[in-house]
Design a protein around this motif. Structure first.
Motif, mmCIF file in Angstrom:
data_model
loop_
_atom_site.group_PDB
_atom_site.id
_atom_site.type_symbol
_atom_site.label_atom_id
_atom_site.label_comp_id
_atom_site.label_asym_id
_atom_site.label_seq_id
_atom_site.Cartn_x
_atom_site.Cartn_y
_atom_site.Cartn_z
ATOM 1 N N GLU A 72 7.785 -29.956 -55.982
ATOM 2 C CA GLU A 72 7.446 -30.016 -54.561
ATOM 3 C C GLU A 72 8.033 -28.827 -53.812
ATOM 4 O O GLU A 72 7.360 -28.188 -53.001
ATOM 5 C CB GLU A 72 7.962 -31.325 -53.968
ATOM 6 C CG GLU A 72 7.612 -31.510 -52.511
ATOM 7 C CD GLU A 72 8.113 -32.830 -51.963
ATOM 8 O OE1 GLU A 72 8.423 -32.864 -50.765
ATOM 9 O OE2 GLU A 72 8.214 -33.813 -52.723
ATOM 10 N N GLU A 75 6.073 -25.642 -54.768
ATOM 11 C CA GLU A 75 4.760 -25.575 -54.115
ATOM 12 C C GLU A 75 4.914 -25.187 -52.642
ATOM 13 O O GLU A 75 4.126 -24.403 -52.124
ATOM 14 C CB GLU A 75 4.037 -26.921 -54.241
ATOM 15 C CG GLU A 75 3.584 -27.235 -55.651
ATOM 16 C CD GLU A 75 2.571 -26.238 -56.184
ATOM 17 O OE1 GLU A 75 1.690 -25.788 -55.418
ATOM 18 O OE2 GLU A 75 2.665 -25.895 -57.380
ATOM 19 N N THR A 76 5.924 -25.713 -51.981
ATOM 20 C CA THR A 76 6.177 -25.371 -50.581
ATOM 21 C C THR A 76 6.525 -23.894 -50.447
ATOM 22 O O THR A 76 6.035 -23.214 -49.548
ATOM 23 C CB THR A 76 7.333 -26.224 -50.020
ATOM 24 O OG1 THR A 76 6.992 -27.596 -50.155
ATOM 25 C CG2 THR A 76 7.591 -25.917 -48.568
#
Length: 84
Positions: A72, A75-76
């Protein structure tokens, strides 16, 4: 001759163990900068994953699923960069 009775003091210090217990963090492969991972594998030094896990890499990460927290964060980071 006099005998002195030294006083003893007990100090109670509470600490919260913030390290993850044997569990989820141990079942995942984590994202670490490649150069740091290579150096850590050769030198036996600890690395810090994107999710905050600190460990000395020694196992093949391909044998484990990717840590959802690391994924996560990665991806950010990728989407926050300049548009191609």
């Amino acid at each position: 001759m006099t005998s002195e009775n030294p006083q003893t003091t007990t100090i109670v210090k509470e600490r919260t163990d913030l390290r993850p217990q044997e569990g989820d963090h141990e079942r995942f492969s984590h994202y670490v900068p490649k150069a740091k991972l290579t150096e850590a594998m050769v030198m036996g030094t600890p690395v810090i994953a994107l999710c905050g896990k600190v460990w000395v890499p020694s196992r093949n990460p391909d044998r484990f699923p990717v840590c959802p927290e690391c994924k996560e964060i990665w991806e950010t980071m990728r989407h926050d960069g300049p548009e191609s």
